[in-house]
Motif scaffolding. Sequence first.
Motif, short mmCIF file in Angstrom:
data_model
loop_
_atom_site.label_atom_id
_atom_site.label_comp_id
_atom_site.label_asym_id
_atom_site.label_seq_id
_atom_site.Cartn_x
_atom_site.Cartn_y
_atom_site.Cartn_z
N CYS A 39 0.37 -1.78 6.38
CA CYS A 39 0.50 -0.34 6.98
C CYS A 39 -0.14 -0.48 8.24
O CYS A 39 -1.13 -1.33 8.59
N HIS A 64 -3.22 -1.17 1.11
CA HIS A 64 -3.40 -0.37 0.00
C HIS A 64 -2.19 0.13 -0.41
O HIS A 64 -1.79 1.04 -1.07
N GLU A 65 -0.88 -0.58 -0.13
CA GLU A 65 0.29 -0.45 -0.53
C GLU A 65 0.59 -1.62 -1.62
O GLU A 65 1.18 -2.66 -1.07
N CYS A 66 0.39 -1.31 -2.86
CA CYS A 66 0.39 -2.35 -3.95
C CYS A 66 1.47 -1.85 -5.01
O CYS A 66 1.27 -0.76 -5.56
N GLU A 89 -1.08 4.40 -6.76
CA GLU A 89 -1.44 5.27 -5.79
C GLU A 89 -2.84 4.98 -5.28
O GLU A 89 -3.79 5.20 -6.06
N ALA A 147 5.45 -1.09 -4.26
CA ALA A 147 4.42 -0.99 -3.19
C ALA A 147 4.90 -0.05 -2.15
O ALA A 147 4.13 0.76 -1.38
N GLU A 150 4.24 3.91 -1.40
CA GLU A 150 2.95 4.42 -0.82
C GLU A 150 3.64 5.18 0.70
O GLU A 150 3.54 6.19 0.99
N PRO A 151 4.28 4.42 1.70
CA PRO A 151 4.67 4.73 3.10
C PRO A 151 5.73 5.94 2.65
O PRO A 151 5.95 7.05 3.14
N ARG A 291 -2.03 12.02 4.39
CA ARG A 291 -1.40 11.37 3.49
C ARG A 291 -0.18 11.97 2.58
O ARG A 291 0.63 12.45 2.95
N TYR A 296 4.29 10.58 -6.28
CA TYR A 296 4.60 9.37 -6.89
C TYR A 296 5.68 9.50 -7.76
O TYR A 296 6.84 8.85 -7.84
N LYS A 339 8.12 -3.13 8.52
CA LYS A 339 7.43 -3.06 7.52
C LYS A 339 7.25 -4.51 7.02
O LYS A 339 8.52 -5.10 6.33
#
Length: 345
Positions: A39, A64-66, A89, A147, A150-151, A291, A296, A339
């Motif tokens: 990110c 943090h994008e998992c 999340e 993942a 998240e974005p 954010r 989700y 990305k």
Amino acid sequence: MNNLAAVMTDIRKFEFKEVPMPTVNAGEVGIAVKDVGICGSDIHFFNGDAQKIFPDALPFILGHECGGVVYEVGAGVEGLKAGDCVAIEPGVPCGKCEMCQTGRYNLCKKVRFMATPPHNGGLQKYISFPAHKTYKLPENMSTMEGALLEPLSVGIHAAARGGVRLGNSVAILGGGCIGMCTLLAAKACGAARIIVADIVNSHLDKALEMGATDVVNSKTDDAVARINALTGGEGADVVFETAGIAATAAQTGYVVRRGGTIVMVGNILGDVPFSFRNIYIKEAQIKGVFRYHSTYPTAIEAVSSGRIAIKQIVTGVYAFADAEQGFVQALDNKEQCLKNVIHID
Ligand SMILES: [Zn+2]
Ligand SMILES: [Zn+2]
């Protein structure tokens, strides 16, 4: 099982270190991390910028994008079992404050957000995570798509804040990853005309590929004049600032329609000269986006049903051992990279 982490030890430097296996407490699940998206906020640590705000951050684990696979389930956890593919999340709010109680938990002051000091991130083989922020993925979704939720969540929240509806015209100022996620969300909400402005032609080509109806190169073209021309002289119903720079923020008031909505998505650090007269004359409104919350389940449905093809935003996949290279490429090759994702075998 041994845990291994890509630890950021210096600017532009990772070292692989054995770290303890996580403890899986009651209410948590143990997750074998499979995919981690890089990110913009990770890049801000990697290039040293974020250390101005967090001077003692290093050594630190980013990501943090998992997405991953559950390997262990803590006491009291229902609805998840070993072997489930999941998305996490990354923000865990307190659940008790007024913002949490009223549903806007993204504004919780006590939120624990992955890869935001002092909380380490997901660039490691195993993590434990609260089960209530861990989402089981349908069979037709990969952990990489997990993942990317998240974005995508930022785009979905931005479109919701803007109130994008069927038939709307939308202008997106900034065609990076978050601009593209906003484009995908606005399109899924039924926006009829979607104009993306950026200064990089490869981003504009990508935007057209992903469903933009029109693109404007704001380096070579007058973006304000073009967007107004494309909307019959009226401006767009909803305008998104996704570049995070003062110049695009200043343009928003000039390209929003009368009675329309401006959504500030980009993170602009300094003050911005802004004509509030446009807001006054047009009775336009400005909304902030920080954010996301409650996105989700929607994001999973949108991707699983095929309404949003989120995989399109991926421009590079790197093995865990090459994580540093994935970051360097994302940092030094911004024009091509939308990305990058690290895949852990
Ligand atoms: Zn992110
Ligand atoms: Zn709270």
